[in-house]
Write a protein that holds these residues in place. Structure first.
Motif, PDB file in Angstrom:
ATOM      1  N   LEU A 299      38.299  48.980  40.295  1.00 38.01           N
ATOM      2  CA  LEU A 299      38.473  47.531  40.327  1.00 38.01           C
ATOM      3  C   LEU A 299      39.829  47.112  40.876  1.00 38.01           C
ATOM      4  O   LEU A 299      40.001  45.965  41.290  1.00 38.01           O
ATOM      5  CB  LEU A 299      38.262  46.929  38.939  1.00 38.01           C
ATOM      6  CG  LEU A 299      36.834  46.495  38.591  1.00 38.01           C
ATOM      7  CD1 LEU A 299      36.840  45.604  37.369  1.00 38.01           C
ATOM      8  CD2 LEU A 299      36.159  45.763  39.746  1.00 38.01           C
ATOM      9  N   ARG A 300      40.795  48.013  40.875  1.00 34.77           N
ATOM     10  CA  ARG A 300      42.072  47.667  41.499  1.00 34.77           C
ATOM     11  C   ARG A 300      41.885  47.446  42.997  1.00 34.77           C
ATOM     12  O   ARG A 300      42.603  46.662  43.620  1.00 34.77           O
ATOM     13  CB  ARG A 300      43.103  48.783  41.257  1.00 34.77           C
ATOM     14  CG  ARG A 300      43.590  48.847  39.816  1.00 34.77           C
ATOM     15  CD  ARG A 300      44.445  50.060  39.571  1.00 34.77           C
ATOM     16  NE  ARG A 300      43.667  51.299  39.692  1.00 34.77           N
ATOM     17  CZ  ARG A 300      44.153  52.502  39.409  1.00 34.77           C
ATOM     18  NH1 ARG A 300      45.409  52.656  39.018  1.00 34.77           N
ATOM     19  NH2 ARG A 300      43.380  53.578  39.534  1.00 34.77           N
ATOM     20  N   LYS A 303      38.736  44.235  43.044  1.00 32.93           N
ATOM     21  CA  LYS A 303      38.906  43.019  42.236  1.00 32.93           C
ATOM     22  C   LYS A 303      38.618  41.753  43.033  1.00 32.93           C
ATOM     23  O   LYS A 303      37.953  40.832  42.542  1.00 32.93           O
ATOM     24  CB  LYS A 303      40.329  42.974  41.667  1.00 32.93           C
ATOM     25  CG  LYS A 303      40.582  41.819  40.715  1.00 32.93           C
ATOM     26  CD  LYS A 303      41.990  41.897  40.137  1.00 32.93           C
ATOM     27  CE  LYS A 303      42.236  40.736  39.181  1.00 32.93           C
ATOM     28  NZ  LYS A 303      43.609  40.795  38.590  1.00 32.93           N
ATOM     29  N   HIS A 354      30.104  45.254  35.069  1.00 29.13           N
ATOM     30  CA  HIS A 354      30.939  44.081  35.358  1.00 29.13           C
ATOM     31  C   HIS A 354      30.063  42.862  35.651  1.00 29.13           C
ATOM     32  O   HIS A 354      30.384  41.742  35.231  1.00 29.13           O
ATOM     33  CB  HIS A 354      31.864  44.368  36.538  1.00 29.13           C
ATOM     34  CG  HIS A 354      32.856  45.456  36.268  1.00 29.13           C
ATOM     35  ND1 HIS A 354      33.807  45.369  35.270  1.00 29.13           N
ATOM     36  CD2 HIS A 354      33.043  46.670  36.866  1.00 29.13           C
ATOM     37  CE1 HIS A 354      34.543  46.475  35.262  1.00 29.13           C
ATOM     38  NE2 HIS A 354      34.096  47.272  36.218  1.00 29.13           N
TER      39      HIS A 354
END
Length: 458
Positions: A299-300, A303, A354
């Motif tokens: 997710l970095r 995102k 997510h």
């Protein structure tokens, strides 16, 4: 006067076809109570959209109870502790409730039963989990044989009418004020448009059922076309128990046309609850362990793509229309849910959890069983699921299911475009500057997803 009994409401906010209410009313004075319990669900406490719905549904339920000579008592805290304290305070000897099957409600029911005399009744599903079993005596894991087995027990019993009146206790206990619970958003009021679309409560549910009957004969085809009102939109009413699945079943069978496709959707709801009884962590763990090795994007790195998906800024009009409809109304057309979920999982290669969490917070019909099983079906990680390698082409889906009018409604930047180009403005060089370019091309996203799937399989 005989001792009162407590009627514990949860996701069963109705007076008709309410077996717990019927049983409680036969025993004497009834104290209906709703406990806002965030301690037992913990990370699965209701999301923002569900809380908006809950506020209005509780207000409607209280009005209905008052017309019957009763009222709704509101308390907040741990269910077992609150109900035990309320029983001691009022002299109540029993608690009646409909059985619920989410893992936290099963835990709460066990805790309540350890402190008071709890009587659970059926009524949240067509059949309680485990009512139909395989030839070997196990729980069904595959939907199709499960549905066939359920059909052998249908139709359900005729729904119970609401009682003419409900005996009140000699003294009412103190109640919280609904407005003090802060269930409605205010700064900002992102739910301002919800009231234009929804009428929470038992009366609204009944009206929604009757409105659907007029078009039920077209359901088999119309349910896949987001530009029309082809679905029943009963999901939030069923989730909050404002109408019983038995009532919906009987009314659907009374409508013109063949109701079988719609009835299978009701059975799917039962199927999903059966699955979470077997695998309580279905909402957070892959049902197929092999997917624990799936190389999802960090997710970095992803995102911004996740945020673009949440905001309806992916560059894929059908996906963006669905995500914006979700934000504005707390609901999304079922076909578009599948397209949007598939896009997140496969085109963006973002872990299904997510997306499921976003839906949990944003949907007025956020149901643990349905939401979890549906997301894992799309991801391919579920017990009975679509193959991961079957990747939806959102642009093709958009045109196939005639989503042009739907896109115009929810993506106003594209409202001026014609039917032939609105599904893929980039390909026709007509994308306005106000609308984003695609986050990733379809072929590129598909190839990346299939490569990740191949690595997972080793």
């Amino acid at each position: 006067m005989p001792a009162p009994v407590l009627l514990w409401f949860r996701q069963d906010l109705r007076l008709s076809d309410q077996a717990a209410l019927a049983a409680a009313a036969q025993e004497g004075p009834v104290i209906p109570v709703y406990v806002l319990d965030d301690s037992v669900p913990r990370s699965w406490k209701m999301g923002g959209a569900s809380r908006w719905w809950l506020h209005h549904s509780l207000a409607s339920l209280d009005e209905s109870l008052r017309r019957k000579g009763s009222r709704l008592i509101l308390r907040r805290g741990n269910s077992a502790g609150v109900l035990a304290a309320l029983a001691a305070e009022t002299g109540a000897t029993k608690v009646h409730a409909l059985g619920h099957y989410e893992p936290w409600w099963r835990q709460a029911q066990k805790a309540v039963a350890g402190r008071v005399d709890l009587h659970l009744h059926d009524g949240t599903l067509l059949l309680p989990p485990g009512a139909v079993r395989t030839g070997a005596g196990g729980m069904y894991r595959i939907y199709t044989p499960f549905a066939r087995a359920v059909m052998e027990h249908m139709p359900p019993a005729d729904p119970l009418p609401a009682p003419q009146g409900i005996d009140a206790p000699g003294h009412w206990p103190e109640s919280d004020r609904l407005s003090d619970w802060g269930l409605l958003p205010s700064k900002p009021d992102w739910a301002a448009g919800f009231g234009e679309v929804w009428s929470p409560g038992e009366q609204g549910a009944r009206e929604r059922v009757e409105a659907f009957l007029d078009k039920a004969d077209a359901y088999a085809i119309a349910r896949d076309r987001p530009s029309g009102e082809g679905t029943s939109r009963l999901s939030p009413h069923l989730h909050f128990g404002e109408v019983s699945p038995a009532h919906v079943w009987h009314r659907a069978c009374a409508a013109k046309g063949d109701p079988s496709i719609f009835l299978r959707e009701l059975i799917w709801r039962d199927y999903a609850h059966n699955q979470v009884c077997v695998l309580p962590a279905y909402g957070s763990q892959n049902a197929q362990g092999a997917f624990d090795a799936m190389p999802w994007r960090d997710l970095r790195e992803a995102k911004r793509d996740l945020a673009a998906w949440q905001q309806g800024r992916t560059g894929y009009p059908i996906v963006d229309a669905g995500m914006r409809q979700l934000w504005r109304t707390g609901w999304m057309h079922n076909r578009v849910r599948m397209i949007a979920a598939s896009f997140l999982i496969k085109h963006l290669l973002i872990d299904w959890r997510h997306g499921a969490r976003w839906f949990w917070d944003a949907l007025v019909d956020a149901d643990y069983a349905n939401n979890s099983v549906n997301w894992q079906w799309v991801a391919g990680s579920g017990v009975d699921a679509n193959l991961f390698s079957r990747i939806m082409a959102p642009l093709v889906q958009s045109e196939k299911f005639d989503a042009a009018a739907y896109i115009r409604q929810w993506v106003p930047e594209l409202a001026h475009l014609g039917d032939k180009v609105i599904h893929d403005p980039d390909a026709h060089s007509v994308r306005p500057e106000s609308y984003p370019a695609k986050l990733i091309g379809h072929r590129e996203g598909r190839e990346r997803a299939l490569a990740a799937y191949a690595r997972m399989r080793g």
